[in-house]
Structures are given as structure tokens and as C-alpha cells.
Design a protein around this motif. Structure first.
Motif, short mmCIF file in Angstrom:
data_model
loop_
_atom_site.label_atom_id
_atom_site.label_comp_id
_atom_site.label_asym_id
_atom_site.label_seq_id
_atom_site.Cartn_x
_atom_site.Cartn_y
_atom_site.Cartn_z
N CYS A 28 -6.58 1.03 -4.12
CA CYS A 28 -6.97 1.68 -2.86
C CYS A 28 -5.82 2.42 -2.18
CB CYS A 28 -7.55 0.64 -1.90
SG CYS A 28 -9.19 0.05 -2.39
N VAL A 29 -4.56 2.13 -2.53
CA VAL A 29 -3.43 2.83 -1.92
C VAL A 29 -3.47 4.33 -2.21
CG1 VAL A 29 -0.92 3.11 -1.94
CG2 VAL A 29 -1.91 0.83 -1.70
N PRO A 30 -3.58 4.76 -3.50
CA PRO A 30 -3.67 6.21 -3.74
C PRO A 30 -4.93 6.85 -3.19
CG PRO A 30 -3.92 4.97 -5.79
CD PRO A 30 -3.49 4.01 -4.76
N ILE A 31 -6.03 6.10 -3.17
CA ILE A 31 -7.26 6.63 -2.57
C ILE A 31 -7.01 6.96 -1.09
CG2 ILE A 31 -9.62 6.04 -1.85
CD1 ILE A 31 -9.84 4.37 -4.43
N ALA A 32 -6.34 6.04 -0.40
CA ALA A 32 -6.03 6.25 1.02
C ALA A 32 -5.09 7.43 1.21
CB ALA A 32 -5.42 4.98 1.61
N GLY A 33 -4.10 7.59 0.32
CA GLY A 33 -3.19 8.73 0.42
C GLY A 33 -3.92 10.05 0.28
N TRP A 34 -4.85 10.12 -0.67
CA TRP A 34 -5.64 11.35 -0.86
C TRP A 34 -6.53 11.61 0.36
CZ3 TRP A 34 -10.95 12.24 -1.20
CH2 TRP A 34 -11.32 13.52 -1.63
N LEU A 35 -7.19 10.57 0.85
CA LEU A 35 -8.06 10.73 2.02
C LEU A 35 -7.27 11.19 3.25
CD1 LEU A 35 -10.30 7.54 1.68
CD2 LEU A 35 -11.04 9.92 1.40
#
Length: 429
Positions: free
Chosen positions: A289-296
């Protein structure tokens, strides 16, 4: 990412040992709950030290540069962790044992207090335009990676040495030497981290500030004078993140592996090996979820994303009474709880290394973001396992969730008080 993974590995092996080992070996025998609370108290010392570390390393980070300060913070953490692996126990030296343990934990906090800001700034100040949150999430990945290897190392040792934490004698191999292995082995990782960091170059944003004569003599005084509003806002923006993580990790180990009484008698009591396995599965969702949050955060903005995620954390907290009901919880439902918590942790933690540095100007960015991040660690992480242990013992697990929800509401208020920072130029903020 390599450096923060090593730092967080060092930090988290202490968190695991604070439940598994230290209450037995470093505190006088007697009340098990009192020993656990004492162990959590030394665990919390590092969070008191972290703001001091952010001031100390922040001063040099804003005066000398990001690279040299990152090397210093890694050495501070690494030496303290290695020394913990050599400490004598209470049976050998009495009360000197917990005193030395507390001192080394304090030094760990100093090191991590200087680590996070330097790593975040190294990423944000070298990022491509429009991809700053994506760049900033890489050092954030150090937290789940460090946690995975910390708990994984303890799990392998416990299985390999056939250690049952609830029934093992105090002369068991794990308690005499096994627990020391992760602390001593961290020295090898620190050498690797130092090699990587010595290859770094200074960030262009800081180099430009030096060229333009924008360095200040006293970054702490300057940040309090000119940026006290973002200092307060940043502290509370991190509050829910810290409270969530140390409830879902450190406190749940003691809750999930202990016998929790309800109307029909003691329940729960998952074995330590099984519980660490559940945590290792759940932490993968944290990392995902860390990279997902960065993209979002790059796509929709830091503030908007964090407002939604923090609202979800509040709802999650209010569901504790149902998710962790001692009369019905199983290993399967505990895994579901841990996955939810770790997933939310990844989503809220990912954008933090973008939004906090973006709140401050270049000449005090290291100091300001570090103080906000680490003062929040006292208000959130340091006391979370202690408060949660007390709440569940006296009032029940529902109130642990209410405690998390209150932290979430305070974070929501802080987020509403700041403007969106996605489009800001770090050289002009």
C-alpha cells in the motif's frame, strides 16, 4: 530505502524483544503485567529521544548537508543496537541491566530521529516534477521491509531453537543467547548501509540554498520563529499514523498472545510463533500500500488522499470491539484485523515523506519536518502500547479502538488546517 530499512530493522527488533524477552531478562521477577509495562516504558524512551535526535541531526542537516547527517544517524543507531546484543541481564548486574537497556534504547531514538528527515529530503529534493510523492515513498518502504526482516529473524530463531515463550525455562538457548543474534547481526547491515550512503551526492535543492546564502546559523530557533504553524500541523498530521502502527504491531502481540478474560473465561492465547507469522503476512500489505499511496498522492494531492485514509482509520478504530472481541476472535479473524490495520498504515504512511517536508522552506526543512515527525512519535507511538495495555485491562478492547479514533480525529483537524502542497516548488516554498 536501503538505509531506512536497516534503521527500522534495528528499531523493530527491540519492539519484538520488548514483548518476548526483556520483561523476563531485564526486570525483576514478579507481576508479569508490571514487567511488560516496564518493558514498554523503556520501549517508549526512544520516542522521547527522537525529537532530540531530529534537533541535533537537523541542525547539521540544514547547516552541513543531508548526506553527512544520514551517515551519522546510521552509525548512532547501529552502534546502540549492537551494544544491546552484548548487555548483561538483571540476574547478572541487577538494576544496572534495565538502566543500560534504557540508555541504548535512548540512543536508538536519537539515531532514528535524525534518519527519517534526511532520507525523506534526499528523495523529495531530487525528485522529478510531478513525481515527488512517488520518489518520497521509497524511503517509506524501509519501515515494512525493516519490520518484515526483524520479525522474520525472530521467527526463524524461535522455530530453530524450539522456543515456546509461555513455557520455556529461563536457561533456554533462545533466552540465553538466541535473542542476541539479530542485535549483533545488525552490524553487518550497518556496514552495507554506510557503503551505500557514502556513495550519495548532496541534493541540488540544498546546494542551491548554500549558493544563495540561505543557510541559517540556528535552524531550531528559525523554524520556531518562522514556521511554528506547520510545525504544529505536521505533528498532528502524523499522530494517527503513529498510533495506528504501534497498536497494530507492538500492542497486539501482547494482546493476541495473552489470555484475555471475558464472560466465559480466558480466551485468545495465540502462540508467539503463530502470531509473528500472522504479522509477517500482514506487513506485506503494508509494503504493497505504500507505493499505491505515493501514486495517489501525486495524482490527487497529499491532503485529499490523507483525509480519506484518516477517516477510514477512525472507522477502523470504532470497529475494535467487534474485530477483537475475545469471545469470538480466532487466528483467521486476527489476520483479517492485522491486514486491515497494516493496509491502512501503508496508505497513510506513504505520503508522509512528501507532505511534511513540503510544509517547510529549504533552510529549515530538515529540522522542521524532523521535529514534527518525531514529536508526534511521543504523542502517538511512545504511549500507544502502554495506554492500550491499560485500557484493555481496565475497560476492554473497544476503548483501545476509541483511543485510535480520537487520534484520527485530531489528524483530520490538522489536515483541514493546511493547504495542498502537491504543486509547490521546494526551492520557493
Amino acid at each position: 530505502m536501503v538505509g531506512t530499512s536497516i534503521e527500522f530493522f534495528d528499531f523493530y527488533i527491540y519492539a519484538t524483544a520488548a514483548v518476548l524477552v526483556f520483561p523476563t531478562l531485564f526486570f525483576p521477577a514478579g507481576d508479569d503485567t508490571a514487567a511488560l509495562l516496564s518493558s514498554f516504558a523503556t520501549f517508549g524512551l526512544a520516542f522521547v529521544a527522537r525529537p532530540i535526535g531530529s534537533i541535533l541531526f537537523g541542525h547539521f542537516g540544514d547547516r552541513v548537508g543531508r548526506k553527512a547527517t544520514l551517515v551519522g544517524s546510521l552509525l548512532t543507531m547501529g552502534i546502540a543496537t549492537f551494544v544491546i546484543g552484548l548487555l548483561p541481564t538483571f540476574d547478572s548486574v541487577g538494576y544496572l541491566a534495565p538502566a543500560l537497556l534504557a540508555l541504548m534504547r535512548f540512543c536508538q531514538g536519537l539515531g532514528l530521529g535524525g534518519e527519517w528527515s534526511g532520507a525523506a529530503l534526499l528523495a523529495t529534493e531530487t525528485a522529478e516534477k510531478g513525481k515527488r510523492a512517488w520518489a518520497a515513498m521509497w524511503p517509506q518502504l524501509g519501515a515494512p521491509i525493516g519490520f518484515f526482516f526483524a520479525n522474520g529473524t525472530f521467527l526463524l530463531l524461535m522455530v530453530g531453537l524450539d522456543f515456546d515463550a509461555k513455557n520455556a525455562a529461563t536457561n533456554h538457548a533462545f533466552l540465553t543467547w538466541g535473542w542476541r543474534v539479530p542485535f549483533l547481526a545488525s552490524a553487518i547491515m550497518v556496514i552495507v548501509g554506510l557503503y551505500v550512503r557514502l556513495k550519495l551526492t548532496e541534493t541540488p535543492v540544498f546546494a542551491r540554498a548554500v549558493e544563495e546564502g540561505k543557510k541559517v546559523k540556528a535552524p531550531v530557533a528559525e523554524v520556531v520563529k518562522t514556521s511554528w504553524r506547520p510545525l504544529i500541523a505536521g505533528t498532528f498530521i502524523m499522530l494517527a499514523t503513529y498510533t495506528l502502527f504501534y497498536i497494530v504491531t507492538t500492542w497486539t502481540v501482547s494482546y493476541g498472545t495473552g489470555k484475555v478474560a471475558d464472560a466465559t473465561g480466558p480466551k485468545l492465547s495465540i502462540s508467539y510463533v503463530d502470531f509473528l507469522t500472522l504479522q509477517l503476512v500482514a506487513v506485506l500489505f503494508f509494503a504493497l500500500c505504500v507505493p499505491i499511496a505515493g501514486w495517489l498522492a501525486d495524482r490527487y494531492g497529499r491532503r485529499s488522499v490523507l483525509l480519506v485514509i484518516t477517516t477510514a482509520i477512525v472507522i477502523f478504530g470504532l470497529c475494535f470491539g467487534w474485530l477483537l472481541n475475545p469471545s469470538s476472535v480466532t487466528q483467521g479473524s486476527m489476520l483479517f484485523f492485522l491486514i486491515l490495520g497494516m493496509g491502512l498504515m501503508g496508505l497513510t504512511f506513504g505520503p508522509m515523506s512528501a507532505i511534511l517536508p513540503e510544509l517547510f522552506p529549504t533552510n529549515v526543512r530538515y529540522t522542521g519536518s524532523g521535529i514534527a515527525y518525531n514529536v508526534s512519535s511521543i504523542l502517538g507511538a511512545a504511549v500507544a502500547p502502554f495506554i492500550a495495555t491499560w485500557l484493555v485491562a481496565d475497560y476492554g478492547v473497544f476503548w483501545v479502538g476509541v483511543y485510535l479514533a480520537i487520534a484520527g480525529v485530531l489528524t483530520l483537524i490538522a489536515l483541514w488546517s493546511v493547504k495542498e502542497t502537491r504543486t509547490l516548488d521546494l526551492t520557493e516554498v
